[in-house]
Design a protein around this motif. Sequence first.
Motif, PDB file in Angstrom:
ATOM      1  N   GLN A   1      45.849  53.599 136.758  1.00 13.54           N
ATOM      2  CA  GLN A   1      44.544  53.690 137.414  1.00 13.54           C
ATOM      3  C   GLN A   1      43.604  52.598 136.893  1.00 13.54           C
ATOM      4  O   GLN A   1      43.657  52.219 135.726  1.00 13.54           O
ATOM      5  CB  GLN A   1      43.919  55.063 137.161  1.00 13.54           C
ATOM      6  N   LYS A   2      42.747  52.099 137.783  1.00 19.82           N
ATOM      7  CA  LYS A   2      41.803  51.045 137.412  1.00 19.82           C
ATOM      8  C   LYS A   2      40.374  51.580 137.403  1.00 19.82           C
ATOM      9  O   LYS A   2      40.032  52.526 138.112  1.00 19.82           O
ATOM     10  CB  LYS A   2      41.897  49.868 138.377  1.00 19.82           C
ATOM     11  N   PHE A   3      39.552  50.960 136.563  1.00 20.46           N
ATOM     12  CA  PHE A   3      38.126  51.275 136.555  1.00 20.46           C
ATOM     13  C   PHE A   3      37.361  50.000 136.238  1.00 20.46           C
ATOM     14  O   PHE A   3      37.937  48.989 135.784  1.00 20.46           O
ATOM     15  CB  PHE A   3      37.805  52.390 135.563  1.00 20.46           C
ATOM     16  N   SER A   4      36.060  50.013 136.485  1.00 20.56           N
ATOM     17  CA  SER A   4      35.225  48.828 136.287  1.00 20.56           C
ATOM     18  C   SER A   4      34.604  48.849 134.900  1.00 20.56           C
ATOM     19  O   SER A   4      34.077  49.874 134.450  1.00 20.56           O
ATOM     20  CB  SER A   4      34.112  48.776 137.340  1.00 20.56           C
ATOM     21  N   LEU A   5      34.670  47.708 134.232  1.00 15.38           N
ATOM     22  CA  LEU A   5      34.060  47.548 132.926  1.00 15.38           C
ATOM     23  C   LEU A   5      33.470  46.149 132.834  1.00 15.38           C
ATOM     24  O   LEU A   5      34.196  45.155 132.960  1.00 15.38           O
ATOM     25  CB  LEU A   5      35.102  47.756 131.815  1.00 15.38           C
ATOM     26  N   ASN A   6      32.163  46.079 132.652  1.00 11.20           N
ATOM     27  CA  ASN A   6      31.468  44.793 132.545  1.00 11.20           C
ATOM     28  C   ASN A   6      31.789  43.870 133.716  1.00 11.20           C
ATOM     29  O   ASN A   6      32.006  42.667 133.546  1.00 11.20           O
ATOM     30  CB  ASN A   6      31.811  44.112 131.220  1.00 11.20           C
ATOM     31  N   GLY A   7      31.841  44.451 134.904  1.00  5.09           N
ATOM     32  CA  GLY A   7      32.067  43.664 136.107  1.00  5.09           C
ATOM     33  C   GLY A   7      33.512  43.323 136.394  1.00  5.09           C
ATOM     34  O   GLY A   7      33.795  42.625 137.387  1.00  5.09           O
ATOM     35  N   GLU A   8      34.438  43.771 135.560  1.00  2.00           N
ATOM     36  CA  GLU A   8      35.855  43.502 135.784  1.00  2.00           C
ATOM     37  C   GLU A   8      36.604  44.802 136.025  1.00  2.00           C
ATOM     38  O   GLU A   8      36.220  45.868 135.528  1.00  2.00           O
ATOM     39  CB  GLU A   8      36.468  42.778 134.577  1.00  2.00           C
ATOM     40  N   ARG A   9      37.696  44.705 136.782  1.00  2.85           N
ATOM     41  CA  ARG A   9      38.552  45.857 137.027  1.00  2.85           C
ATOM     42  C   ARG A   9      39.737  45.789 136.060  1.00  2.85           C
ATOM     43  O   ARG A   9      40.455  44.787 136.004  1.00  2.85           O
ATOM     44  CB  ARG A   9      39.076  45.859 138.462  1.00  2.85           C
ATOM     45  N   ILE A  10      39.916  46.842 135.275  1.00  2.00           N
ATOM     46  CA  ILE A  10      41.036  46.880 134.345  1.00  2.00           C
ATOM     47  C   ILE A  10      41.748  48.223 134.475  1.00  2.00           C
ATOM     48  O   ILE A  10      41.175  49.209 134.952  1.00  2.00           O
ATOM     49  CB  ILE A  10      40.590  46.674 132.882  1.00  2.00           C
ATOM     50  N   THR A  11      43.004  48.255 134.068  1.00  2.00           N
ATOM     51  CA  THR A  11      43.748  49.508 134.103  1.00  2.00           C
ATOM     52  C   THR A  11      43.468  50.311 132.836  1.00  2.00           C
ATOM     53  O   THR A  11      43.036  49.770 131.804  1.00  2.00           O
ATOM     54  CB  THR A  11      45.256  49.262 134.211  1.00  2.00           C
TER      55      THR A  11
ATOM     56  N   ASN B   1      35.048  52.557 124.473  1.00  2.00           N
ATOM     57  CA  ASN B   1      35.680  53.869 124.564  1.00  2.00           C
ATOM     58  C   ASN B   1      34.857  54.836 125.394  1.00  2.00           C
ATOM     59  O   ASN B   1      35.402  55.603 126.199  1.00  2.00           O
ATOM     60  CB  ASN B   1      35.915  54.434 123.166  1.00  2.00           C
ATOM     61  N   LEU B   2      33.542  54.843 125.219  1.00  2.00           N
ATOM     62  CA  LEU B   2      32.701  55.736 126.006  1.00  2.00           C
ATOM     63  C   LEU B   2      32.791  55.404 127.484  1.00  2.00           C
ATOM     64  O   LEU B   2      32.810  56.314 128.337  1.00  2.00           O
ATOM     65  CB  LEU B   2      31.255  55.656 125.519  1.00  2.00           C
ATOM     66  N   ALA B   3      32.881  54.121 127.829  1.00  4.47           N
ATOM     67  CA  ALA B   3      33.056  53.730 129.226  1.00  4.47           C
ATOM     68  C   ALA B   3      34.409  54.195 129.761  1.00  4.47           C
ATOM     69  O   ALA B   3      34.527  54.651 130.897  1.00  4.47           O
ATOM     70  CB  ALA B   3      32.930  52.209 129.365  1.00  4.47           C
ATOM     71  N   LEU B   4      35.444  54.096 128.932  1.00  8.21           N
ATOM     72  CA  LEU B   4      36.764  54.584 129.326  1.00  8.21           C
ATOM     73  C   LEU B   4      36.720  56.091 129.588  1.00  8.21           C
ATOM     74  O   LEU B   4      37.266  56.573 130.579  1.00  8.21           O
ATOM     75  CB  LEU B   4      37.772  54.264 128.223  1.00  8.21           C
ATOM     76  N   PHE B   5      36.061  56.828 128.703  1.00  4.88           N
ATOM     77  CA  PHE B   5      36.019  58.282 128.871  1.00  4.88           C
ATOM     78  C   PHE B   5      35.256  58.667 130.152  1.00  4.88           C
ATOM     79  O   PHE B   5      35.662  59.601 130.857  1.00  4.88           O
ATOM     80  CB  PHE B   5      35.370  58.933 127.646  1.00  4.88           C
ATOM     81  N   ASP B   6      34.176  57.944 130.446  1.00  5.74           N
ATOM     82  CA  ASP B   6      33.443  58.204 131.687  1.00  5.74           C
ATOM     83  C   ASP B   6      34.350  57.955 132.899  1.00  5.74           C
ATOM     84  O   ASP B   6      34.303  58.711 133.880  1.00  5.74           O
ATOM     85  CB  ASP B   6      32.212  57.314 131.768  1.00  5.74           C
ATOM     86  N   ALA B   7      35.156  56.899 132.820  1.00  8.55           N
ATOM     87  CA  ALA B   7      36.081  56.600 133.926  1.00  8.55           C
ATOM     88  C   ALA B   7      37.144  57.679 134.056  1.00  8.55           C
ATOM     89  O   ALA B   7      37.478  58.108 135.172  1.00  8.55           O
ATOM     90  CB  ALA B   7      36.724  55.234 133.708  1.00  8.55           C
ATOM     91  N   LEU B   8      37.676  58.138 132.922  1.00  6.98           N
ATOM     92  CA  LEU B   8      38.708  59.159 132.964  1.00  6.98           C
ATOM     93  C   LEU B   8      38.198  60.460 133.552  1.00  6.98           C
ATOM     94  O   LEU B   8      38.950  61.209 134.186  1.00  6.98           O
ATOM     95  CB  LEU B   8      39.271  59.405 131.549  1.00  6.98           C
ATOM     96  N   ALA B   9      36.924  60.734 133.392  1.00  3.24           N
ATOM     97  CA  ALA B   9      36.349  61.950 133.971  1.00  3.24           C
ATOM     98  C   ALA B   9      36.442  61.917 135.489  1.00  3.24           C
ATOM     99  O   ALA B   9      36.528  62.967 136.134  1.00  3.24           O
ATOM    100  CB  ALA B   9      34.890  62.089 133.541  1.00  3.24           C
ATOM    101  N   LYS B  10      36.464  60.721 136.067  1.00  5.66           N
ATOM    102  CA  LYS B  10      36.517  60.578 137.522  1.00  5.66           C
ATOM    103  C   LYS B  10      37.939  60.440 138.061  1.00  5.66           C
ATOM    104  O   LYS B  10      38.237  60.846 139.192  1.00  5.66           O
ATOM    105  CB  LYS B  10      35.689  59.367 137.945  1.00  5.66           C
ATOM    106  N   ILE B  11      38.843  59.851 137.250  1.00  3.30           N
ATOM    107  CA  ILE B  11      40.163  59.510 137.802  1.00  3.30           C
ATOM    108  C   ILE B  11      41.299  60.359 137.261  1.00  3.30           C
ATOM    109  O   ILE B  11      42.389  60.372 137.823  1.00  3.30           O
ATOM    110  CB  ILE B  11      40.484  58.023 137.579  1.00  3.30           C
ATOM    111  N   ALA B  12      41.092  61.073 136.156  1.00  3.73           N
ATOM    112  CA  ALA B  12      42.196  61.854 135.557  1.00  3.73           C
ATOM    113  C   ALA B  12      42.492  63.096 136.394  1.00  3.73           C
ATOM    114  O   ALA B  12      41.607  63.687 136.999  1.00  3.73           O
ATOM    115  CB  ALA B  12      41.825  62.253 134.136  1.00  3.73           C
TER     116      ALA B  12
END
Length: 395
Positions: free
Chosen positions: A65-75, A384-395
């Motif tokens: 799964q991908k999410f946006s971080l600092n304007g970039e899309r990463i898995t 890490n906090l940005a990753l956790f916010d993304a996981l709340a939406k995609i997990a």
Amino acid sequence: MMKTSAFKAAYGFNRDEARLGNWRAAPWNVWAFRHVSEFIPTARIAATPGLIEDPVVDPEDLLRQKFSLNGERITVAEALRETSTDAMVVMKSGRIVADVHAPDFTLQSRHILFSTSKSVTSIVAGILRDDGLLDFDELVPRYVPELKFSVYGDARVRDVLDMRVSLDFEEVYHDPHGPYARYRRAGLLDPCEPGEEPETVVAFIAGLKKGQGDHGGVYHYASPNSDVLGLIIQGASGQRFPDLASERLFQPLGARQDAYVTVDRAGTPRTGGGINMTPRDLARIGEMMRQGGVANGRRIVSQAWVHDTITGGSSKAWSESTSASWLPQGRYHNKWYQTGTSNDAFFALGIHGQWLYVDPRAEMVIAKFSSQPDAIVDDAKDFNLALFDALAKIA
């Protein structure tokens, strides 16, 4: 377990190169953080007898799964590599939805929590408060008489819990000769310096000096406070911390694997940073907190204590501290952090990237172990906090 040659192929070093003098440094920390008991004496925290772990939950769909971080899309996989992840467990609505394991990490692997230990320890304090054995408004010497004439002599248990003890002590992780290095040596985390007289954690703590101002003021992070909390727990209960933690927390929780805590030469447990356990069992602690103190239909700690822990505390004490720069709306209470954001998330955090993150609104719990090369990097915490916010939406 992976053979030594395969381990070197995966990580680029021989695991037998890790030793007490380098175990927290990269690259040796990758192996050492999972084998702390081979360097430092420990005490067992017994799990629930007879319980067997369920099989690993395949994380591949989540990792893609991908999410946006600092304007970039990463898995998610790229984010985990970027943060030197050793293991991660994601729970949604009480169910494990993904187990991420680095090479040579298994369901039985126990990893050091570092300061996430503080938050686990505070739950035991909450249990004793529920029992009427521990009064947070009492002075520390009521439970630890040997600290009567120390800086903690006029500090309340509440000041210890909230890191509001006025203490002349700074956690400088990379200074090999300062007070923090001496504190590590007292806890047997580093080898003694040549000609140095060995000391215990209690002796080190008893010699600390008071800082500017009164207790109960600004938030000031100091790990010795949390070792003092372990001493308070032992004094209030009349039990050794690892035995009490097993009886009142780990076994009622349904922990599958024994945990352990490092101890000093006098047997004092390093409740400020020495607990080691599996990521799934840590996630189960987070789920218990999300459920208001209940696990397996059994109340472990009161809902009132959990509610106070995840909503209380002084915004002013936090905002006036140096920590406010990386968590502007945050608070710290009962040794747990609150984000202060709309999802009401709260978390436990340890150096080198150890996390227990709870997002009540997403019904999500994340336990994440890492071997980040540096002890503290604010950018890594934000990542890490940005990753956790993304996981709340995609997990």
